[in-house]
Motif scaffolding. Sequence first.
Motif, PDB file in Angstrom:
ATOM      1  N   HIS A  59       0.803  -1.235   0.000  1.00 15.50           N
ATOM      2  CA  HIS A  59       0.000   0.000   0.000  1.00 15.50           C
ATOM      3  C   HIS A  59       0.833   1.282   0.000  1.00 15.50           C
ATOM      4  O   HIS A  59       0.287   2.374  -0.063  1.00 15.50           O
ATOM      5  CB  HIS A  59      -1.055  -0.013   1.122  1.00 15.50           C
ATOM      6  CG  HIS A  59      -0.549   0.336   2.483  1.00 15.50           C
ATOM      7  ND1 HIS A  59       0.027  -0.577   3.325  1.00 15.50           N
ATOM      8  CD2 HIS A  59      -0.544   1.506   3.152  1.00 15.50           C
ATOM      9  CE1 HIS A  59       0.365   0.011   4.462  1.00 15.50           C
ATOM     10  NE2 HIS A  59       0.028   1.290   4.380  1.00 15.50           N
ATOM     11  N   TYR A 109       3.001   2.442  -5.064  1.00 15.81           N
ATOM     12  CA  TYR A 109       1.926   2.835  -5.977  1.00 15.81           C
ATOM     13  C   TYR A 109       2.071   2.242  -7.374  1.00 15.81           C
ATOM     14  O   TYR A 109       1.101   2.123  -8.106  1.00 15.81           O
ATOM     15  CB  TYR A 109       1.807   4.360  -6.013  1.00 15.81           C
ATOM     16  CG  TYR A 109       1.703   4.957  -4.627  1.00 15.81           C
ATOM     17  CD1 TYR A 109       0.673   4.572  -3.771  1.00 15.81           C
ATOM     18  CD2 TYR A 109       2.652   5.850  -4.149  1.00 15.81           C
ATOM     19  CE1 TYR A 109       0.583   5.064  -2.482  1.00 15.81           C
ATOM     20  CE2 TYR A 109       2.569   6.362  -2.857  1.00 15.81           C
ATOM     21  CZ  TYR A 109       1.532   5.963  -2.027  1.00 15.81           C
ATOM     22  OH  TYR A 109       1.456   6.451  -0.753  1.00 15.81           O
ATOM     23  N   ILE A 140      -0.190  -0.882  -8.167  1.00 18.74           N
ATOM     24  CA  ILE A 140      -1.657  -0.823  -8.225  1.00 18.74           C
ATOM     25  C   ILE A 140      -2.149  -1.640  -9.420  1.00 18.74           C
ATOM     26  O   ILE A 140      -1.789  -1.373 -10.562  1.00 18.74           O
ATOM     27  CB  ILE A 140      -2.151   0.640  -8.311  1.00 18.74           C
ATOM     28  CG1 ILE A 140      -1.808   1.377  -7.019  1.00 18.74           C
ATOM     29  CG2 ILE A 140      -3.674   0.678  -8.555  1.00 18.74           C
ATOM     30  CD1 ILE A 140      -2.131   2.866  -7.029  1.00 18.74           C
ATOM     31  N   GLN A 199      -6.611   0.720  -5.908  1.00 17.85           N
ATOM     32  CA  GLN A 199      -6.696   2.151  -6.205  1.00 17.85           C
ATOM     33  C   GLN A 199      -7.521   2.886  -5.138  1.00 17.85           C
ATOM     34  O   GLN A 199      -7.138   3.953  -4.645  1.00 17.85           O
ATOM     35  CB  GLN A 199      -7.317   2.348  -7.600  1.00 17.85           C
ATOM     36  CG  GLN A 199      -7.570   3.805  -7.980  1.00 17.85           C
ATOM     37  CD  GLN A 199      -6.278   4.625  -8.017  1.00 17.85           C
ATOM     38  OE1 GLN A 199      -5.232   4.131  -8.417  1.00 17.85           O
ATOM     39  NE2 GLN A 199      -6.356   5.870  -7.594  1.00 17.85           N
ATOM     40  N   ILE A 256      -5.731   3.318  -1.771  1.00 15.78           N
ATOM     41  CA  ILE A 256      -4.752   4.411  -1.833  1.00 15.78           C
ATOM     42  C   ILE A 256      -5.458   5.762  -1.700  1.00 15.78           C
ATOM     43  O   ILE A 256      -5.017   6.640  -0.959  1.00 15.78           O
ATOM     44  CB  ILE A 256      -3.965   4.347  -3.175  1.00 15.78           C
ATOM     45  CG1 ILE A 256      -3.180   3.035  -3.286  1.00 15.78           C
ATOM     46  CG2 ILE A 256      -3.057   5.555  -3.343  1.00 15.78           C
ATOM     47  CD1 ILE A 256      -2.305   2.712  -2.099  1.00 15.78           C
ATOM     48  N   TYR A 305      -2.561  10.686  -7.734  1.00 16.69           N
ATOM     49  CA  TYR A 305      -3.009   9.470  -7.056  1.00 16.69           C
ATOM     50  C   TYR A 305      -4.508   9.194  -7.109  1.00 16.69           C
ATOM     51  O   TYR A 305      -4.942   8.110  -6.748  1.00 16.69           O
ATOM     52  CB  TYR A 305      -2.575   9.511  -5.585  1.00 16.69           C
ATOM     53  CG  TYR A 305      -1.073   9.547  -5.425  1.00 16.69           C
ATOM     54  CD1 TYR A 305      -0.292   8.465  -5.816  1.00 16.69           C
ATOM     55  CD2 TYR A 305      -0.440  10.674  -4.919  1.00 16.69           C
ATOM     56  CE1 TYR A 305       1.083   8.502  -5.696  1.00 16.69           C
ATOM     57  CE2 TYR A 305       0.950  10.719  -4.788  1.00 16.69           C
ATOM     58  CZ  TYR A 305       1.697   9.637  -5.175  1.00 16.69           C
ATOM     59  OH  TYR A 305       3.054   9.667  -5.060  1.00 16.69           O
TER      60      TYR A 305
END
Length: 164
Positions: free
Chosen positions: A108, A111, A114, A120, A123, A148
């Motif tokens: 986690h 990134y 993902i 997603q 996050i 993000y």
Amino acid sequence: MNKLTAKVIKKFIEYYEGDNLRVNHALKVYGFAASIGALEGLEEDELLCLEIAAVLHDIGIKLSEIKYNSAAGNYQELEGPPEARKLLEEFRLDEKLVERVCYLIGHHHSYSYIDGLDFQILIEADFLVNIFENNLKGEAIQPLKNKYFKTDSGKMYFDTLYII
Ligand SMILES: [Fe+2]
């Protein structure tokens, strides 16, 4: 709330007994993740997986601080999954579900890993809470949204909560 999620929350609060900061962080991330997940149309089993992962995502911090005197992301990712597996053991869950929960916990902070909507959303939920908890404002957070946030619901929460 799913009954299983409620039981996982109970176990997590016992695990972090007395550490209100960690418990409140987890419950906030859970709230955003569950809401975004439902709004984005996750299937029931995916939503359950996301909810459990959201509650447990920072479970690795406790051992990281004990073992390495650090809560750095890489230590959390290393220590988190085995702790989550132990905590979930009594529920005798489907191995695929446990594996996915552990994957989310174990990546986690990574990134580039993902690989699904559940990841997603976790996050995005973590960022929504961390921006608030770290009191980030204005120019410090604008790049976070672009970088993000991908889901409509996550972006909507970002815009609604952090009007720039
Ligand atoms: Fe977090």
